[in-house]
Scaffold this motif. Structure first.
Motif, PDB file in Angstrom:
ATOM      1  N   ILE A1284       0.865  -1.175   0.000  1.00  0.00           N
ATOM      2  CA  ILE A1284       0.000   0.000   0.000  1.00  0.00           C
ATOM      3  C   ILE A1284       0.902   1.225   0.000  1.00  0.00           C
ATOM      4  O   ILE A1284       1.740   1.401   0.900  1.00  0.00           O
ATOM      5  CB  ILE A1284      -0.927   0.003   1.226  1.00  0.00           C
ATOM      6  CG1 ILE A1284      -1.817  -1.252   1.220  1.00  0.00           C
ATOM      7  CG2 ILE A1284      -1.784   1.253   1.264  1.00  0.00           C
ATOM      8  CD1 ILE A1284      -2.606  -1.463   2.488  1.00  0.00           C
ATOM      9  N   ASN A1285       0.757   2.050  -0.989  1.00  0.00           N
ATOM     10  CA  ASN A1285       1.626   3.208  -1.133  1.00  0.00           C
ATOM     11  C   ASN A1285       1.302   4.273  -0.085  1.00  0.00           C
ATOM     12  O   ASN A1285       0.197   4.325   0.477  1.00  0.00           O
ATOM     13  CB  ASN A1285       1.481   3.810  -2.538  1.00  0.00           C
ATOM     14  CG  ASN A1285       1.856   2.807  -3.613  1.00  0.00           C
ATOM     15  OD1 ASN A1285       2.844   2.073  -3.469  1.00  0.00           O
ATOM     16  ND2 ASN A1285       1.076   2.764  -4.688  1.00  0.00           N
ATOM     17  N   GLY A1286       2.279   5.106   0.161  1.00  0.00           N
ATOM     18  CA  GLY A1286       2.065   6.200   1.094  1.00  0.00           C
ATOM     19  C   GLY A1286       0.974   7.142   0.626  1.00  0.00           C
ATOM     20  O   GLY A1286       0.869   7.428  -0.571  1.00  0.00           O
ATOM     21  N   ARG A1287       0.139   7.615   1.546  1.00  0.00           N
ATOM     22  CA  ARG A1287      -0.967   8.548   1.309  1.00  0.00           C
ATOM     23  C   ARG A1287      -2.065   7.946   0.436  1.00  0.00           C
ATOM     24  O   ARG A1287      -2.933   8.654  -0.065  1.00  0.00           O
ATOM     25  CB  ARG A1287      -0.466   9.854   0.677  1.00  0.00           C
ATOM     26  CG  ARG A1287       0.571  10.595   1.506  1.00  0.00           C
ATOM     27  CD  ARG A1287       1.010  11.878   0.803  1.00  0.00           C
ATOM     28  NE  ARG A1287       1.989  12.598   1.611  1.00  0.00           N
ATOM     29  CZ  ARG A1287       3.288  12.357   1.593  1.00  0.00           C
ATOM     30  NH1 ARG A1287       3.763  11.396   0.797  1.00  0.00           N
ATOM     31  NH2 ARG A1287       4.124  13.047   2.337  1.00  0.00           N
ATOM     32  N   LYS A1336       1.710   5.968  16.137  1.00  0.00           N
ATOM     33  CA  LYS A1336       1.821   6.514  14.776  1.00  0.00           C
ATOM     34  C   LYS A1336       0.630   6.128  13.910  1.00  0.00           C
ATOM     35  O   LYS A1336       0.590   6.467  12.729  1.00  0.00           O
ATOM     36  CB  LYS A1336       3.110   6.012  14.117  1.00  0.00           C
ATOM     37  CG  LYS A1336       4.365   6.341  14.906  1.00  0.00           C
ATOM     38  CD  LYS A1336       4.563   7.841  15.058  1.00  0.00           C
ATOM     39  CE  LYS A1336       5.866   8.152  15.792  1.00  0.00           C
ATOM     40  NZ  LYS A1336       6.079   9.611  15.921  1.00  0.00           N
ATOM     41  N   MET A1337      -0.308   5.388  14.488  1.00  0.00           N
ATOM     42  CA  MET A1337      -1.481   4.968  13.741  1.00  0.00           C
ATOM     43  C   MET A1337      -2.732   5.311  14.555  1.00  0.00           C
ATOM     44  O   MET A1337      -2.687   5.425  15.772  1.00  0.00           O
ATOM     45  CB  MET A1337      -1.461   3.451  13.478  1.00  0.00           C
ATOM     46  CG  MET A1337      -0.286   2.983  12.655  1.00  0.00           C
ATOM     47  SD  MET A1337      -0.412   1.219  12.300  1.00  0.00           S
ATOM     48  CE  MET A1337       1.136   0.941  11.446  1.00  0.00           C
ATOM     49  N   THR A1338      -3.826   5.447  13.853  1.00  0.00           N
ATOM     50  CA  THR A1338      -5.107   5.678  14.505  1.00  0.00           C
ATOM     51  C   THR A1338      -6.102   4.686  13.935  1.00  0.00           C
ATOM     52  O   THR A1338      -6.156   4.481  12.719  1.00  0.00           O
ATOM     53  CB  THR A1338      -5.609   7.104  14.264  1.00  0.00           C
ATOM     54  OG1 THR A1338      -4.706   8.028  14.862  1.00  0.00           O
ATOM     55  CG2 THR A1338      -6.982   7.302  14.889  1.00  0.00           C
ATOM     56  N   ILE A1339      -6.884   4.082  14.831  1.00  0.00           N
ATOM     57  CA  ILE A1339      -7.910   3.135  14.385  1.00  0.00           C
ATOM     58  C   ILE A1339      -9.232   3.499  15.037  1.00  0.00           C
ATOM     59  O   ILE A1339      -9.287   3.917  16.194  1.00  0.00           O
ATOM     60  CB  ILE A1339      -7.518   1.681  14.740  1.00  0.00           C
ATOM     61  CG1 ILE A1339      -8.592   0.717  14.206  1.00  0.00           C
ATOM     62  CG2 ILE A1339      -7.314   1.503  16.228  1.00  0.00           C
ATOM     63  CD1 ILE A1339      -8.203  -0.744  14.288  1.00  0.00           C
ATOM     64  N   ARG A1413      -5.897  13.050  16.736  1.00  0.00           N
ATOM     65  CA  ARG A1413      -4.597  12.358  16.829  1.00  0.00           C
ATOM     66  C   ARG A1413      -3.694  12.665  15.630  1.00  0.00           C
ATOM     67  O   ARG A1413      -2.478  12.699  15.762  1.00  0.00           O
ATOM     68  CB  ARG A1413      -4.809  10.842  16.947  1.00  0.00           C
ATOM     69  CG  ARG A1413      -5.216  10.412  18.345  1.00  0.00           C
ATOM     70  CD  ARG A1413      -5.593   8.917  18.355  1.00  0.00           C
ATOM     71  NE  ARG A1413      -4.460   8.071  18.026  1.00  0.00           N
ATOM     72  CZ  ARG A1413      -3.635   7.512  18.928  1.00  0.00           C
ATOM     73  NH1 ARG A1413      -3.810   7.780  20.221  1.00  0.00           N
ATOM     74  NH2 ARG A1413      -2.649   6.730  18.560  1.00  0.00           N
ATOM     75  N   LYS A1414      -4.284  12.837  14.440  1.00  0.00           N
ATOM     76  CA  LYS A1414      -3.532  13.215  13.231  1.00  0.00           C
ATOM     77  C   LYS A1414      -2.364  12.274  12.953  1.00  0.00           C
ATOM     78  O   LYS A1414      -1.225  12.670  12.768  1.00  0.00           O
ATOM     79  CB  LYS A1414      -3.006  14.654  13.342  1.00  0.00           C
ATOM     80  CG  LYS A1414      -4.114  15.690  13.472  1.00  0.00           C
ATOM     81  CD  LYS A1414      -3.563  17.102  13.644  1.00  0.00           C
ATOM     82  CE  LYS A1414      -4.671  18.105  13.801  1.00  0.00           C
ATOM     83  NZ  LYS A1414      -4.174  19.474  14.053  1.00  0.00           N
ATOM     84  N   PHE A1443      -7.549  13.900   5.788  1.00  0.00           N
ATOM     85  CA  PHE A1443      -6.525  12.872   5.874  1.00  0.00           C
ATOM     86  C   PHE A1443      -5.898  12.616   4.499  1.00  0.00           C
ATOM     87  O   PHE A1443      -5.458  11.511   4.215  1.00  0.00           O
ATOM     88  CB  PHE A1443      -7.143  11.561   6.414  1.00  0.00           C
ATOM     89  CG  PHE A1443      -7.537  11.624   7.858  1.00  0.00           C
ATOM     90  CD1 PHE A1443      -6.601  11.402   8.862  1.00  0.00           C
ATOM     91  CD2 PHE A1443      -8.834  11.915   8.234  1.00  0.00           C
ATOM     92  CE1 PHE A1443      -6.970  11.457  10.198  1.00  0.00           C
ATOM     93  CE2 PHE A1443      -9.210  11.974   9.557  1.00  0.00           C
ATOM     94  CZ  PHE A1443      -8.284  11.741  10.556  1.00  0.00           C
ATOM     95  N   ARG A1444      -5.859  13.673   3.678  1.00  0.00           N
ATOM     96  CA  ARG A1444      -5.321  13.463   2.335  1.00  0.00           C
ATOM     97  C   ARG A1444      -3.832  13.179   2.352  1.00  0.00           C
ATOM     98  O   ARG A1444      -3.301  12.568   1.426  1.00  0.00           O
ATOM     99  CB  ARG A1444      -5.621  14.680   1.456  1.00  0.00           C
ATOM    100  CG  ARG A1444      -5.094  16.004   1.963  1.00  0.00           C
ATOM    101  CD  ARG A1444      -5.426  17.142   0.987  1.00  0.00           C
ATOM    102  NE  ARG A1444      -5.065  18.453   1.538  1.00  0.00           N
ATOM    103  CZ  ARG A1444      -5.888  19.206   2.231  1.00  0.00           C
ATOM    104  NH1 ARG A1444      -7.126  18.782   2.445  1.00  0.00           N
ATOM    105  NH2 ARG A1444      -5.507  20.374   2.714  1.00  0.00           N
TER     106      ARG A1444
END
Length: 1498
Positions: A1284-1287, A1336-1339, A1413-1414, A1443-1444
């Motif tokens: 999965i590519n960044g962004r 570093k992640m948000t769920i 959280r960003k 979140f682009r």
């Protein structure tokens, strides 16, 4: 010669110890009567020439009587004492008869109420009846013979005529009662056994007297009266032996078919009062580990059903008495009333709060009061014997002082002390047994009432109460009520004991005894102040404990959320902060308790010091001899016991927060709901307004509306879950409810579906098929029998929803309330369920169905549509009608499209998870547990504590020995020398003892607090650091039990019992030393008695520990059941399954009581036998003092025996303290068990490749990744290879159980990889810390759960963001207006789990939290499943905008939601089926194409 009444006798002599032998003139008869000596002459005298009383005097001798040759003094000083013939033939015989006639009315009433069946005429019964008839014949013959003699002219005294007639009547009564006992099923009679014991003693004395008279040559001329005693005594002895045995079990008894009845029901009276009926279980527990099957069945009077029913009936009866007249009419709890009117709620609100409390207390008293009064009577009788012991000690010291006293008097005193102490033991242990059994019944009653209250508790009450608080209520707090039962009598009996002690002390020391009042005037106010202050600290402690329980319950219940957001440390610090305040209050309370105990225990010294000092210094002629010193000391010890009993009694009574909290919870109003205007609680604004709704029978009605409009609230109002402000509601027929948050029991799939209904296999199969569960059952390891974990943690969200729906369908109810049951399933499954279950041709086609849904494509297939806007019904009508109106429904549909879907659940292993505590240990506690506990506090601390205890005990020994030397001081010219020195040294030794006592106790409590703090911190860390698999397999009841009951034992019980154990151990050593110093030969008795003591102790502790562990293991299911019921009470009420759940809870409580009751009996068995061993040491110490009388000083004897008198209590309490230590040290084992469970990876790491702004791109790559939840289960994900590519924005789709949520869990390492790896920006996530990764992640998980606390805390638990940032996030998630309307806005209190907000609102709050959280990588696991389509589209737009610059992974079953994403990952059976852009996948016409087609997009 003195002539008296016409006769002449030589003047008698009497012995005066001070003047020697003297002669005197015999006083007149009137003088004898006035002086009371006639009574002594009546009892004692020469057998050949008795002093005749009016009972034994012949009418012809009325004017003259003969005085015996030897008066009272000669008889008392003779070597062969005996009772007079008159006394033997009258009073001695009358005593058992009077006893039986006095007790028979009460016993008859008891027999009338007894209904155990009847007993066949056994050989034992026949033998009793034959002997009884023989006695009747003998007594009747004796009566006829006496009357015949009188008729022949032989003068007969009145007593000789009364006695045989009374015996005949009494024996007829005995025969009648024996037959009555048989008819009522009484196998062993205590009343008749005691009668025969008294009769046997009476006949034995007469029998011995006859033998002695015959040996002396005084054979009576009347052979009939001479021979009868030889017949009576053997027959009475035989009858006594027969009554010691137990008759056969009765017919038609309720315990007849019981496989393992309690042996108490079939035990003899002697076995009951000594508790030896328990010995078989004690023996079994010593040789092999006890199992649940070894425990006896619970007696009916101790069962939950019996007790709670009685208390409920009594409570309802007393409540009506305390209510105002206008609300005394009985009110129905049903949802349907004929007139549709309700009682004025203002009347309920104006009801005095104390009226409920008073009613409940009255109910408890009416049910348990009689039993408690019988126990109190036993305590009073035991106190009578207790006060007779010092009097007997006084006689013994008199004997030691006078060297010429006949030796039999010494032996008599020794035997009397043993007998009195034994009787005191029996009565006191019966009191304790009754109180403890009553405590168990009270615990059963409160637990049952609380559970029943949970089933009707309102949402307002649920908001104010958490599971942790309720667990505290039925575990820790109820224990305080049980203690109150034991200590309550101390509040009135202790002052009476103190007064009696002062009366006896006045007799010994005169007015000097009253100087002890000064001590009480000082100590009592001091201890009342201490108790009051301590109660304040206890209130504070319990307040902090409840807060800690709430927060701990939140952590355990929402541990997944905490782990996903890395909040563990923050919440642990909050708990530790509350815990520190709790322990601070506990520490202050325990220090005050140490001061209180020291003052009470030092009162023995202070009272004796002041009395002896004033007595000896006020008048130099006052001699402090051994009798005055040590009898006073024995009385002061009793005084101190009464005095020491007061703080416990006061402490138990002055626990304002415990009973009031119980009453507060039970007395909450049970709300009767009517439709109209509703709110979630009294304080909140209405959530539904002006509702007017009519749903015809058999119709399908859909409820639609935006998030927070009130759809679920309307269903809650129909169920009776909301607070009614006005209006009315009625439902007809049974109700089934499928909630939006599926409630699943910790039971098998089959049990969850049938839900207590009778199994109908054909209907069950149809339901399973219709609810699309057949494929899932095929994948489960045990099919229908597969055990589901607590809260359904080992099955997917879709599976939970379908099982919940199947439960409702299986019930065949009349009304179905369905709260968006299709939101958690994918489109094909949702379509299948609608067609097969809900729709016009489904299984429920003839039922009334109310469906909350966001699936607009289904609206055309329902009969009526209800549109709700802002808590009001905007429109009601059919699809066609509302379509023509172009009103609220048209507005709702404007941004909606006709499609709905499913989400991939968490595919956890379906291994059987049961809510039983598997950690049952056997045998005694391991030494390692003790060492662990001692080591935690510090070795040096315990060495210092032992030194303090040693100093205290040495000072105690020296003080007692100094007093014995003081008592032996010779008397010169009527005075004792060195009195001032004696007083001074006595004072300083007592002061040193008090200082050592306080220091040792305070240090033990402080060490316990240190150990408790460290163990709690370690427990919380061990639990929080455990992986998610641990929480999936461990029921929350087990964990809550560790944090409540087990920690309470470590906090309060262990330090207290350790303090008691060490204190009693050092006391015992001192007593042994004193006895051996005075009579070294006593070692011959002490050694075997100590061996017996060790044997009893070993048997008891081994069995008792196992019983406690069985009790603890059976306690956890109660807490789990309470927690589960609290969360699913609305579902239980909807299904009207309250009674079944009550039966289940009663069964669990009874299972717990089956282990608790033998533990209570074990304590009494131990106490009785240990105290009898202690009484044996008293007997041997007294006998050896009598034997060695010539070699011992009175002071040393007094010192020895006064110490020996304390040994019964010390031995008893020491073994009990040791047993309690052994039973509660298991709490240390249990909280440390989790230190050995597997732990998750470290939170942080020192990986050099990890830098602060990682990840910069958000690139995620799965390389050969496989995931497996359990070692023996199949893989949930297999060989995933994607990048999965960044962004990039990637949507994840798939059928139920495809592994979508598993992919998210693997990415956040809630489950570690079985194979392969995941790279984020080229860094293997398995090589970094969990917090380094998750920060570093948000769920946003599929179960939107909020924590207990404010709304702001839920949005920003770490406090990193400003209010402006929070309001911005709320605005972006369409929640700003909603929050502005809340009473306290951001400070609005969220209940446990966020139950006071809708599921959709909770999901939006979770989304707002993610915005704050960003993080660089965002995972949405069905984040918008519970919101309407319009809100979903707006939220997706917000995500794509804000979140682009982030990598977004969205799990969704709304296919339209995923069409705007860059690429779509389609999973099937845990493998990658497709991964490409939406356009490409649709062009391929693969799985994604099929899903889009099924959703109506193609």
């Amino acid at each position: 010669m003195v002539v008296v009444g016409g006769g002449s006798i030589p003047p008698p002599c009497f012995l005066d110890p001070g003047l020697g032998w003297m002669t005197r003139t015999v006083p007149s008869r009137s003088a004898l009567l006035r002086s009371g000596r006639i009574a002594k002459l009546f009892i004692f005298g020469d057998m050949s020439r008795d002093l005749e009383s009016p009972l034994c005097k012949s009418p012809t001798l009325e004017r003259s009587y003969t005085v015996v040759q030897s008066d009272w003094n000669q008889t008392w000083h003779t070597n062969t004492p005996r009772f007079t013939s008159c006394f033997q033939t009258t009073i001695m015989i009358w005593i058992p008869c009077i006893y039986l006639w006095a007790s028979s009315p009460f016993y008859y009433l008891y027999l009338q109420k007894s209904s155990r069946g009847y007993i066949r005429m056994s050989a034992l019964f026949k033998a009793k009846m034959v002997l009884g008839i023989i006695f009747v014949v003998l007594y009747f013959s004796s009566t006829v013979y006496v009357l015949w003699e009188a008729n022949q002219g032989t003068p007969q005294a009145p007593g000789f005529i009364i006695t045989p007639a009374l015996q005949v009547a009494t024996m007829i009564l005995v025969v009648f009662l024996t037959e009555k006992e048989r008819l009522k099923g009484i196998q062993s009679s205590g009343v008749l056994l005691l009668y025969w014991l008294l009769s046997c003693l009476s006949a034995g004395i007469h029998f011995g007297s006859n033998i002695q008279r015959t040996l002396e040559g005084h054979f009576r001329e009347d052979p009939f009266h001479h021979v009868t005693p030889y017949i009576y005594f053997p027959l009475a002895l035989l009858e006594l032996l027969l009554y010691c045995f137990v008759d056969q079990p009765p017919f038609f008894s309720k315990i007849e078919n019981d496989n393992n009845p309690c042996p108490e029901l079939r035990a003899s009276f002697i076995s009951k009062i000594t508790f030896w009926w328990f010995a078989r279980l004690m023996w079994k527990g010593y040789w092999k580990p006890l199992q649940t099957e070894d425990l006896w069945s619970l007696a009916r009077e101790n069962s939950s059903g019996e007790i709670v029913t009685q208390v409920e009936t009594a409570w309802e009866k007393h409540r009506t008495r305390f209510l105002p007249e206008r609300i005394t009419e009985p009110r129905k709890f049903g949802r349907e009333e004929a007139n549709g009117e309700d009682l004025d709620e203002t009347a309920i609100l104006l009801r005095p709060e104390h009226s409920e409390s008073k009613a409940l207390l009255r109910a408890f008293w009416s049910v348990f009061g009689t039993y408690f009064l019988f126990g109190s009577l036993c305590l009073v009788i035991g106190d009578v014997f207790m006060f007779m012991v010092p009097k007997t000690l006084s006689l013994l010291l008199d004997f030691i002082t006078d060297q010429d006293t006949p030796v039999w008097r010494g032996y008599l005193c020794a035997a009397m002390m043993f007998l009195l102490a034994g009787l005191q033991t029996l009565f006191e242990q019966q009191y304790m047994y009754m109180c403890l059994v009553l405590g168990l019944r009270l615990k059963t009653a409160v637990t049952g009432l609380v559970y029943r209250k949970i089933l009707v508790v309102s949402n307002a009450a649920r908001k104010a109460t958490t599971v942790g608080e309720i667990v505290n209520l039925v575990s820790v707090d109820v224990q305080k009520l049980m203690d109150l039962v034991i200590y309550f009598n101390g509040t009135w009996l202790a002052p009476i004991r103190i007064i009696i002690c002062f009366v006896f002390l006045w007799q010994l020391l005169g007015p000097s005894a009253l100087t002890a009042v000064v001590v009480f005037l000082f100590l009592l106010p001091l201890n009342f102040v201490i108790s009051k202050k301590r109660s304040q600290f206890q209130v504070s402690q319990m307040k902090h404990k409840d807060s800690r329980a709430k927060l701990t319950s939140t952590i355990l219940g929402d541990i997944k959320i905490l782990k996903l957001h890395c909040w563990e440390k923050n919440f642990m610090d909050k708990v530790f902060g509350i815990r520190a305040q709790e322990l601070q209050a506990l520490k202050k309370s325990q220090l005050l308790f140490s001061a209180s105990l020291t003052s009470f225990q030092s009162s023995t010294f202070l009272i004796s010091f002041i009395m002896f000092a004033v007595y000896t210094l006020a008048d130099h002629r006052n001699i402090l001899n051994a009798q005055k010193a040590f009898v006073s000391l024995a009385l002061v010890n009793i005084l101190n016991t009464a005095h020491s009993f007061l703080p416990f009694s006061i402490n138990a009574v002055m626990q304002p927060c415990v009973p009031s909290y119980v009453l507060c919870f039970l007395a909450q109003d049970s709300i009767r709901i009517r439709n109209g205007t509703f709110s979630w609680c009294r304080e909140s604004p209405p959530c539904l307004k002006r509702i007017n709704l009519a749903i015809t029978r058999g119709s399908l009605c859909a409820i639609v509306g935006h998030v927070g409009a009130g759809k679920s609230s309307l269903l809650s109002a129909i169920l009776g879950e909301l607070h009614r402000l006005e209006g009315s509601v009625a439902t007809k027929g049974s109700v089934a409810f499928a909630s939006q948050e599926s409630w699943i029991q910790n039971a098998s799939v089959e049990d969850n579906i049938t839900f207590g209904e009778k199994m109908d296999q054909r209907w069950y199969d149809r339901v399973v098929e219709a609810c699309a569960l057949r494929p899932d059952l095929g994948h489960f390891p045990a099919g229908n029998r597969t055990q589901i974990g607590e809260k359904g943690i080992n099955i997917s969200g879709g599976q939970k929803q379908r099982i919940s729906l199947a439960r409702g369908v299986y019930k065949r109810a009349a009304v179905y309330l369905l709260d968006d049951p299709l939101s958690a399933v994918d489109a094909p499954v949702g379509q299948h369920i609608f067609e097969q279950v809900i729709g016009p041709n489904g299984l429920l086609k003839n039922k009334t169905r109310v469906l909350v849904t966001n699936a607009v494509h289904l609206l055309s297939k329902v009969d009526n549509i209800i549109v709700i806007t802002s808590g009001e019904i905007s429109e009601i009508g059919s699809w066609q009608e509302l379509g023509r109106r172009q009103g609220a429904l048209a507005d709702y549909l404007r941004f909606s499209s006709a499609e709905n879907g499913d989400h991939g659940p968490t595919d956890l292993d379906t291994a059987g998870l049961m809510a039983e505590d598997k950690e049952l240990l056997t045998g005694r506690a391991k030494a390692s547990a003790y060492l662990s506990y001692l080591r935690v506090a510090g070795t040096f601390v315990w060495v210092y504590i032992m030194l303090l205890f040693s100093c205290h005990q040495v000072a105690s020994f020296c003080r007692g020995y100094w007093l014995s030397l003081w008592a032996n001081d010779p008397v010169y010219n009527g005075t004792q020398r060195h009195t001032g020195l004696r007083v001074g040294v006595f004072f300083f030794l007592g002061l040193a003892q008090a200082i050592g006592k306080f220091g040792s106790m305070a240090m033990v409590f402080l060490a316990g607090t240190v150990a408790s703090r460290k163990l709690f911190r370690q427990l919380l860390k061990d639990v929080v650091r455990s992986p998610m698999a641990f929480f999936e397999q461990t029921p929350s009841g087990n964990l809550l039990n560790r944090f409540s009951k087990e920690m309470d034992a470590i906090d309060a019980i262990l330090p207290d019992k350790l303090k008691s154990l060490l204190g009693f151990l050092f006391n015992l050593v001192e007593i042994y030393v004193v006895i051996l110093v005075v009579t070294p030969i006593a070692i011959v008795a002490i050694v075997p008695l100590t061996v017996l003591y060790a044997g009893f102790q070993s048997f008891f502790v081994t069995t008792s520990c196992q019983l406690k562990r069985l009790e603890a293991a059976s306690r956890s299911p109660i807490y789990s059941n309470i927690s589960e019921t609290f969360q699913g009470s609305s579902v239980i009420r909807a299904y009207k399954a309250q009674q079944r759940f009550i039966w289940q809870n009663d069964f669990k409580v009874d299972r717990n009581q089956e282990a608790s009751f033998p533990a209570v009996v074990a304590d009494r068995w131990l106490a009785t036998n240990i105290e009898f061993l202690g009484n044996g040491i008293i007997l041997f110490a007294s006998l050896l003092a009598v034997i060695n009388k010539s070699h011992l000083s009175p002071g040393l004897v007094g010192f020895s025996i006064s110490c020996a008198l304390q040994i019964t209590g010390i031995l008893n309490w020491m073994v009990r303290a040791l047993a309690e230590m052994d039973n509660n040290i298991v709490s240390v084992e249990r909280v440390r068990d989790y230190s050995r469970t597997p732990k998750e990876a470290p939170w942080t790491s020192d990986n050099p490749l990890l830098f602060d702004n990682w990840p910069t791109e958000g690139e995620v790559e799965f390389q050969g990744y496989s995931l497996q939840y359990q070692p023996n289960s199949g893989p949930a994900l297999k060989n995933i290879n994607i990048r999965i590519n960044g962004r990039e924005k990637v949507g994840i789709a798939g059928r139920t159980g495809a592994g979508k949520s598993s992919l998210a869990m693997g990415l956040l390492r809630l489950v570690e990889a079985a194979e392969g790896q995941i790279l984020v920006d080229g860094l293997n996530i398995a090589q970094i810390g969990l917090h380094d990764l998750r920060n570093k992640m948000t769920i946003i998980p599929q179960d939107p759960v909020l924590l207990w606390g404010s709304l702001r805390m839920n949005l920003d638990p770490l406090g990193k963001h400003s209010d402006q940032d929070i309001w911005t996030a709320l605005e972006l998630t369409l929640l700003k207006d909603f929050v502005l309307d809340l009473p306290c806005q951001l400070a609005y209190e969220c209940s446990e789990g966020g139950r006071n907000l809708s599921v959709g609102q909770r999901q939006l709050i979770c989304l707002a939290r993610a915005l704050l959280r960003k993080a660089k990588i965002l995972v949405l696991d069905e984040a918008t499943a519970a919101v309407d389509l319009e809100s979903d589209l707006q939220i997706q737009s917000t995500i794509l905008t804000h979140f682009r610059d982030c990598t977004v992974l969205t799990i969704a079953h709304r296919v339209k939601t995923l069409l705007d994403y860059d690429r779509i990952l389609v999973l099937e059976s845990g493998q990658v089926a497709e991964f490409d852009t939406p356009e490409t996948l649709i062009a391929r016409k693969g799985l994604f194409y099929q899903m889009a087609k099924e959703s109506g997009l193609i």
